[in-house]
Design an enzyme around this catalytic site. Structure first.
Site, mmCIF file in Angstrom:
data_model
loop_
_atom_site.group_PDB
_atom_site.id
_atom_site.type_symbol
_atom_site.label_atom_id
_atom_site.label_comp_id
_atom_site.label_asym_id
_atom_site.label_seq_id
_atom_site.Cartn_x
_atom_site.Cartn_y
_atom_site.Cartn_z
ATOM 1 N N LYS A 125 1.025 -1.076 0.049
ATOM 2 C CA LYS A 125 0.033 -0.104 0.040
ATOM 3 C C LYS A 125 1.023 1.281 0.278
ATOM 4 O O LYS A 125 2.117 1.185 0.584
ATOM 5 C CB LYS A 125 -0.952 -0.199 1.320
ATOM 6 C CG LYS A 125 -2.015 0.769 1.093
ATOM 7 C CD LYS A 125 -3.193 0.147 0.494
ATOM 8 C CE LYS A 125 -4.369 0.652 0.340
ATOM 9 N NZ LYS A 125 -5.563 -0.294 -0.093
HETATM 10 N N1 GLU Z 1 -7.413 -0.017 -3.449
HETATM 11 C C1 GLU Z 1 -8.071 -1.249 -3.397
HETATM 12 C C2 GLU Z 1 -8.038 -2.004 -2.476
HETATM 13 O O1 GLU Z 1 -7.888 -1.528 -1.321
HETATM 14 C C3 GLU Z 1 -7.662 -1.903 -4.999
HETATM 15 C C4 GLU Z 1 -6.502 -2.274 -4.842
HETATM 16 C C5 GLU Z 1 -5.874 -2.861 -6.102
HETATM 17 O O2 GLU Z 1 -6.616 -3.087 -7.069
HETATM 18 O O3 GLU Z 1 -4.746 -3.310 -6.164
HETATM 19 O O4 GLU Z 1 -8.437 -3.083 -2.659
#
Ligand code: GLU
Length: 422
Positions: A112
């Site tokens: 993240k």
């Molecule tokens: N931000 C989204 C999540 O928390 C998508 C993450 C992604 O598609 O890599 O799942």
């Protein structure tokens, strides 16, 4: 353990993640070494970088990219822009991505990223320059086979296009698969934008079947009307659910006869707010969280169900569209009330699942029809729901702990198989 926490500790997302991880790891009898490996992220990158603002000033921003695990594949996870982004939040969200990808069994680890900023106060030009410089700062650590970012809170297709372009300029070739959630014209996938909302509708369908509740007229309250909440509202309404409440940060809407999600979306597009919408009466967003309904969907941010309001929640099902909306203390309260939880790492996994399809399509250079994306998404989410519920029954634990156990088990198995490089 839970009752001795202060509210500040209770709402620390890292503590929330660690509490569930420890509990699930203990239940699994996870060996101590693997426990230590998985308890902490494997890499934490912090960058402080300059950006020239529109008025000529140089501002220094702090950004993060945390990679929790790359055991099952490249890191995967969004990038968020918000004033309260912190290292602990990134750590928690990165671990949640590891568990989420393992729950839906796609070949990614968890990561993240985020930048501390207030995007609402920045111009498009400032956001673009910040995004490009942040990308350049973390460029050695991202890539189609290393770590693949995606949108998250306050980032979108445009942000992903800037990252893809910056990365491609450095590589001297177009690299579409470095990020997902891109515009269709540069390697985005059909169905990606709606995917998280769609996944929510699928796991709600499965929960209703499991609990023997009829779908037609089933009453839903959604907190958050961003990409996740608005698409969930629209798709669920099409399936026959009745969305009776929408809670936004600026105010709420309530209509026991149902709020038309499409008209509300149009209204918001025209007016920039949901307030004043004629198809519902104004309601207090805080009270909407504890208003009677069949399904409550927190689809905005962390920590909206805490020890302060959990005992007043009157939903039969809580389906977590956001990451970490429920604290570990609130979990226990909801469990006592026998509320059926569809935990975040399952409920909102539709987004990353469609991201996986996007990454596959980019690497193949062959793009799927929307129906194929949707079909594949539906079956992965329905199977994963089934896996989690069966795991919970087999081990006599709640759905959240079952999802963690299933995920930890899958990741630990892979690590054992790969062995330790020394
Ligand atoms: N931000 C989204 C999540 O928390 C998508 C993450 C992604 O598609 O890599 O799942």
């Amino acid at each position: 353990m839970a009752s001795t926490l202060t509210l500040e500790q209770e709402i620390n997302p890292w503590e929330a993640q660690a509490a569930r991880f420890d509990f699930a790891a203990r239940k699994l009898n996870l060996d101590e070494g693997l426990w230590r490996v998985l308890r902490h992220p494997s890499r934490e990158i912090i960058v402080h970088f300059p950006v020239q603002m529109d008025d000529g000033r140089i501002e220094v921003f702090t950004g993060f990219r945390v990679q929790h695990s790359q055991a099952r594949g490249p890191g995967k996870g969004g990038i968020r822009y918000a004033p309260d982004v912190s290292l602990d939040e990134m750590r928690a969200l990165a671990s949640w991505m590891t568990w989420k990808c393992a729950v839906v069994n796609i070949p990614f680890g968890g990561a993240k990223g985020g930048v501390i900023c207030d995007p609402k106060k920045m111009s498009a030009g400032e956001l673009e320059r910040m995004t490009r410089r942040y990308t350049a700062e973390i460029i050695d650590f991202i890539g189609p086979e290393k770590d693949v970012p995606a949108p998250d809170v306050n980032t979108n297709e445009q942000t992903m296009a800037w990252i893809m372009d910056t990365y491609s300029m450095h590589m001297r070739q177009a690299v579409t698969s470095v990020v997902t959630g891109k515009p269709l014209t540069i390697g985005g996938s059909r169905g990606r934008r709606e995917a998280t909302g769609r996944g929510i509708s699928v796991v709600c369908d499965e929960a209703l079947k499991h609990l023997n509740i009829q779908r037609d007229g089933c009453k839903v309250i959604i907190q958050g009307f961003g990409n996740v909440g608005s698409n969930a509202a629209r798709l669920m309404q099409e399936k026959g659910y009745k969305v009776i409440g929408i809670a936004e940060y600026e105010g709420g809407l309530y209509n026991p006869e149902g709020i038309d999600a499409c008209s509300l979306l149009e209204y918001r597009q025209r007016n920039g707010t949901v307030l004043g919408f004629r198809g519902a009466e104004a309601a207090d967003p805080v009270e909407l969280m504890t208003t009677e309904c069949d399904i409550l969907i927190p689809a905005a941010t962390e920590n909206v169900i805490t020890s302060r309001n959990a005992d007043r929640i009157k939903a039969r099902i809580v389906c977590e569209g956001a990451n970490g909306p429920t604290t570990a203390v609130a979990d226990e309260i909801l469990a006592d009330k026998r509320i059926f939880i569809i935990p975040d790492i399952l409920a909102n996994a539709g987004g990353v699942t469609a991201s996986y399809f996007e990454w596959v399509q980019d690497r193949q250079g062959y793009f799927w029809k929307e129906a194929l994306v949707n079909d594949q998404l539906d079956s992965i989410l329905a199977e994963s729901f089934d896996d989690v519920v069966r795991y919970s029954e087999a081990h006599a634990v709640n759905n959240r702990i079952a999802a963690y156990m299933l995920a930890i088990d899958r990741v630990a198995f892979t690590i054992r198989q790969r062995g330790f490089y020394a």
